[in-house]
Design a protein around this motif. Structure first.
Motif, PDB file in Angstrom:
ATOM      1  N   ALA A 265      -7.351  20.978 -36.264  1.00  0.00           N
ATOM      2  CA  ALA A 265      -8.052  22.255 -36.318  1.00  0.00           C
ATOM      3  C   ALA A 265      -8.109  22.911 -37.694  1.00  0.00           C
ATOM      4  N   PHE A 266      -6.995  23.057 -38.381  1.00  0.00           N
ATOM      5  CA  PHE A 266      -6.971  23.922 -39.546  1.00  0.00           C
ATOM      6  C   PHE A 266      -7.046  23.158 -40.858  1.00  0.00           C
ATOM      7  N   GLY A 267      -7.650  23.817 -41.859  1.00  0.00           N
ATOM      8  CA  GLY A 267      -7.519  23.392 -43.234  1.00  0.00           C
ATOM      9  C   GLY A 267      -8.133  22.057 -43.586  1.00  0.00           C
ATOM     10  N   GLN A 268      -9.014  21.513 -42.753  1.00  0.00           N
ATOM     11  CA  GLN A 268      -9.638  20.230 -43.028  1.00  0.00           C
ATOM     12  C   GLN A 268      -8.610  19.148 -43.291  1.00  0.00           C
ATOM     13  N   LEU A 269      -7.544  19.138 -42.522  1.00  0.00           N
ATOM     14  CA  LEU A 269      -6.507  18.130 -42.696  1.00  0.00           C
ATOM     15  C   LEU A 269      -7.012  16.761 -42.268  1.00  0.00           C
ATOM     16  N   ARG A 270      -6.553  15.780 -42.969  1.00  0.00           N
ATOM     17  CA  ARG A 270      -6.927  14.410 -42.634  1.00  0.00           C
ATOM     18  C   ARG A 270      -5.764  13.741 -41.915  1.00  0.00           C
ATOM     19  N   ARG A 271      -6.074  13.079 -40.817  1.00  0.00           N
ATOM     20  CA  ARG A 271      -5.038  12.322 -40.125  1.00  0.00           C
ATOM     21  C   ARG A 271      -5.128  10.867 -40.564  1.00  0.00           C
ATOM     22  N   PHE A 272      -4.115  10.419 -41.292  1.00  0.00           N
ATOM     23  CA  PHE A 272      -4.104   9.070 -41.842  1.00  0.00           C
ATOM     24  C   PHE A 272      -3.567   8.070 -40.829  1.00  0.00           C
ATOM     25  N   ALA A 273      -4.054   6.850 -40.945  1.00  0.00           N
ATOM     26  CA  ALA A 273      -3.464   5.749 -40.192  1.00  0.00           C
ATOM     27  C   ALA A 273      -2.211   5.276 -40.915  1.00  0.00           C
ATOM     28  N   TRP A 274      -1.240   4.832 -40.142  1.00  0.00           N
ATOM     29  CA  TRP A 274       0.007   4.317 -40.718  1.00  0.00           C
ATOM     30  C   TRP A 274      -0.289   3.195 -41.715  1.00  0.00           C
ATOM     31  N   ARG A 275      -1.202   2.312 -41.350  1.00  0.00           N
ATOM     32  CA  ARG A 275      -1.507   1.159 -42.203  1.00  0.00           C
ATOM     33  C   ARG A 275      -2.069   1.611 -43.546  1.00  0.00           C
ATOM     34  N   GLU A 276      -2.867   2.672 -43.549  1.00  0.00           N
ATOM     35  CA  GLU A 276      -3.459   3.149 -44.793  1.00  0.00           C
ATOM     36  C   GLU A 276      -2.386   3.618 -45.771  1.00  0.00           C
ATOM     37  N   LEU A 277      -1.390   4.353 -45.261  1.00  0.00           N
ATOM     38  CA  LEU A 277      -0.315   4.840 -46.133  1.00  0.00           C
ATOM     39  C   LEU A 277       0.637   3.716 -46.515  1.00  0.00           C
ATOM     40  N   GLN A 278       0.781   2.746 -45.643  1.00  0.00           N
ATOM     41  CA  GLN A 278       1.601   1.575 -45.963  1.00  0.00           C
ATOM     42  C   GLN A 278       1.001   0.818 -47.146  1.00  0.00           C
ATOM     43  N   LEU A 279      -0.321   0.655 -47.130  1.00  0.00           N
ATOM     44  CA  LEU A 279      -0.995  -0.032 -48.237  1.00  0.00           C
ATOM     45  C   LEU A 279      -0.962   0.813 -49.508  1.00  0.00           C
ATOM     46  N   ALA A 280      -1.133   2.131 -49.345  1.00  0.00           N
ATOM     47  CA  ALA A 280      -1.188   3.018 -50.511  1.00  0.00           C
ATOM     48  C   ALA A 280       0.117   3.018 -51.296  1.00  0.00           C
ATOM     49  N   THR A 281       1.232   2.851 -50.592  1.00  0.00           N
ATOM     50  CA  THR A 281       2.554   2.913 -51.231  1.00  0.00           C
ATOM     51  C   THR A 281       3.166   1.538 -51.464  1.00  0.00           C
TER      52      THR A 281
END
Length: 607
Positions: A265-281
């Motif tokens: 709902a608020f602040g245009q937050l993005r819900r990331f997939a676990w895999r996306e953050l796993q790859l990013a880090t």
């Protein structure tokens, strides 16, 4: 170049010039708003028309030197809205709720084309809703309830493609509600003269459902609920059968397709997939760890679009109430928008993980700049330290006094104050204590924080308040002045004071200010300003929370108002306390062989 190409080029230049708003124009627009709202002398007094950029003004948040957010809630304004505000093309959030603002909504508000939230709730606005608001194609939240607005709802509002929350209740509005507005996720037209009563097919508020007014919708809802019930029953039976046959050897969790694009709902937050953050880090590689603390580790990451982020992986992922409660708390944090608060980009929630995603701060934390300098890196100079002190104070003031519900940080320290590309202070980790399961902590009092920064009443009772944050802020000021840690056992070699607070108190009593200042500054600081900052720090770290100033008072003292009087009062109390302690000490006159523990008695005194 052909004549046609010249025309196209000229048009492009004109378009660029049209989209650019100079800092002067932004400042002029805000100052006009201050005047039209009839702000008193003490309200928004830092909104100075002679200052080029308004990005340092209170209640204003900027991105890339452009005004992004204005929050003036519940400040008692009784004037009108200035039409000049329409020049703020980059403004995304405008909140003026809870005042007594009169007059109409200017049609120029339709020029705020970046606006995602307009909150004018609970004022005394009159006139009609301007049809120009239909130009705000990015608008998601429109709160006009509890005003004196009249006339019909303009048809243009039904053309807003991103509108998800429309609140028009408690107004004098009349006429037919555009049919498309009943498709908005959340709406409220109650306590008006609008056509949405029992003779019509829709409910006046989305919270009331609407199926009772439409038999077909009721039938469909009933069928859906029945199917969901059967599906749930089937899942429970399957789970029971698989457990009975010992088929569960490992937990298996799969990302849902399209999870990356989901919004809350608020602040245009993005819900990331676990895999996306796993790859990013790089699979949360230890080489990417930026820092770690009581709430978890922070990793540097790079998203698929090359955006640099900081990913906080919370330790205690089983938050009370589960995923829904976690999302609610994340939404609450995302609403806190201020130039001195770290903006939340998004989050990730799985059955075993809770992660928060923030912008990457290239200058890292104040603590790292004070104590972990790499060869060739410049020392944090004194003017920057002053800006950090004031910026941090303003960020905490916003959390305590302008958020509803208010947010208590619980772990204010130099390591949690970050520095943006301009070395401006950005407070991070606020609100995290409510996102984790405090039952999993090893501290029996459920205290969250860092030793040396924790207020005595929080440590003894486990109960925190705004004044516990004030204490932590005072310790952070001492870190800024001295460059030292809140607890340093190396001082045991020379003295008994391992706590930075006790060490500074002792040097201040002895009037040895030169011994307090960080040696890395090489005496390139104003000793009077150092003394002022130490005085504010000692006022903030008084043992009784009731005696500590509020963060708004701290801001004023740092700006030069009221410190002298408060400091004189504190000195009088401190002298009386020490005299009483020395009197008791002489009265008992313990010897070396006394059975009493003199060190314990000394430690029990006010510190």
């Amino acid at each position: 170049m052909s004549f046609g190409m010249e025309l196209a080029f000229a048009a492009l230049i004109l378009a660029c010039l049209h989209s650019f708003v100079s800092p002067d124009a932004q400042g002029d627009a805000l100052y006009a708003l201050r005047k039209s709202l009839n702000a008193s002398v003490d309200q928004l007094k830092d909104w100075n028309p002679n200052q080029v950029s308004p990005c340092t003004w209170s209640k204003v948040s900027c991105i890339n030197n452009n005004v992004d957010s204005i929050s003036l809630t519940s400040m008692g304004f009784s004037g009108i809205l200035s039409p000049k505000i329409g020049v703020l093309k980059t403004l995304r959030t405008l909140s003026l709720q809870g005042n007594s603002i009169t007059g109409p909504i200017p049609i120029e508000f339709g020029n705020l084309t970046s606006l995602t939230m307009l909150d004018l709730e609970n004022n005394r606005l009159t006139g009609e809703i301007p049809s120009s608001l239909g130009n705000l194609k990015k608008l998601q939240f429109l709160y006009l309830n509890q005003n004196n607005l009249t006339g019909a709802i303009p048809d243009s509002l039904s053309l807003l493609p991103n509108l998800i929350n429309l609140q028009l209740a408690s107004n004098g509005l009349s006429g037919q509600i555009p049919e498309q507005l009943f498709q908005v996720s959340k709406y409220n037209f109650t306590m008006t003269h609008l056509n949405c009563g029992i003779n019509f097919s829709h409910s006046c508020a989305s919270d009331n459902g609407g199926s009772s007014h439409n038999p077909k919708i009721g039938t469909i809802v009933g069928i859906v609920i029945g199917l969901l019930g059967l599906l749930l029953l089937g899942s429970m039976l399957l789970l029971w059968w698989m457990r009975r046959h010992k088929r569960f050897k490992h937990e298996v969790f799969v990302d849902v397709a399209g999870e990356v694009d989901r919004r809350i709902a608020f602040g245009q937050l993005r819900r990331f997939a676990w895999r996306e953050l796993q790859l990013a880090t790089d699979n949360f590689n230890e080489k990417n760890v930026l820092g770690k603390g009581g709430f978890g580790k922070v990793y540097k990451g790079v998203l698929s679009d090359n955006t640099k982020v900081a990913v906080k992986r919370l330790n205690d992922y089983e938050s009370p109430g589960g995923d829904a409660a976690f999302q609610r708390e994340v939404e609450m944090i995302s609403v806190a928008v201020h130039r001195n608060l770290l903006r939340l980009i998004g989050f990730c929630s799985t059955p075993t993980e809770r992660l928060l995603v923030y912008p990457f701060m290239q200058n890292l934390s104040v603590a790292s700049r004070l104590r972990e300098l790499k060869p060739g890196e410049p020392v944090l100079d004194w003017p920057t330290r002053k800006r950090v002190a004031l910026g941090t104070a303003r960020g905490l003031e916003y959390l305590h006094e302008h958020c509803n519900p208010k947010i208590i940080h619980r772990d204010v320290k130099a390591a949690n104050v970050l520095l943006d590309e301009d070395f401006e202070a950005v407070v991070g980790d606020f609100g995290l204590a409510k996102l984790v399961d405090v039952r999993k902590t090893n501290v029996t009092t459920q205290v969250r924080g860092t030793m040396g920064h924790i207020a005595p009443e929080y440590l003894s009772t486990g109960k925190s308040s705004e004044r516990t944050d004030v204490f932590g802020y005072g310790i952070m000021l001492l870190e800024l002045v001295t460059g030292q840690r809140a607890i340093d056992f190396s001082r045991l070699e020379e003295e008994d004071d391992v706590l930075l607070l006790d060490h500074v108190k002792k040097l201040e009593r002895e009037k040895r200010l030169d011994a307090i200042v960080d040696r890395n500054l090489n005496k390139s600081c104003n000793i009077e300003e150092v003394e002022m900052m130490i005085q504010v720090a000692l006022l903030c770290t008084q043992s009784s929370p009731e005696d500590r100033p509020t963060m708004s008072e701290v801001v004023r003292m740092l700006e030069g108002e009221g410190l002298a009087e408060r400091w004189e009062e504190w000195q009088h109390v401190e002298v009386n306390r020490r005299q009483e302690y020395e009197r008791l000490h002489r009265r008992f006159d313990w010897g070396e062989d006394s059975i009493y523990n003199q060190d314990a008695i000394e430690l029990s005194g006010g510190r």
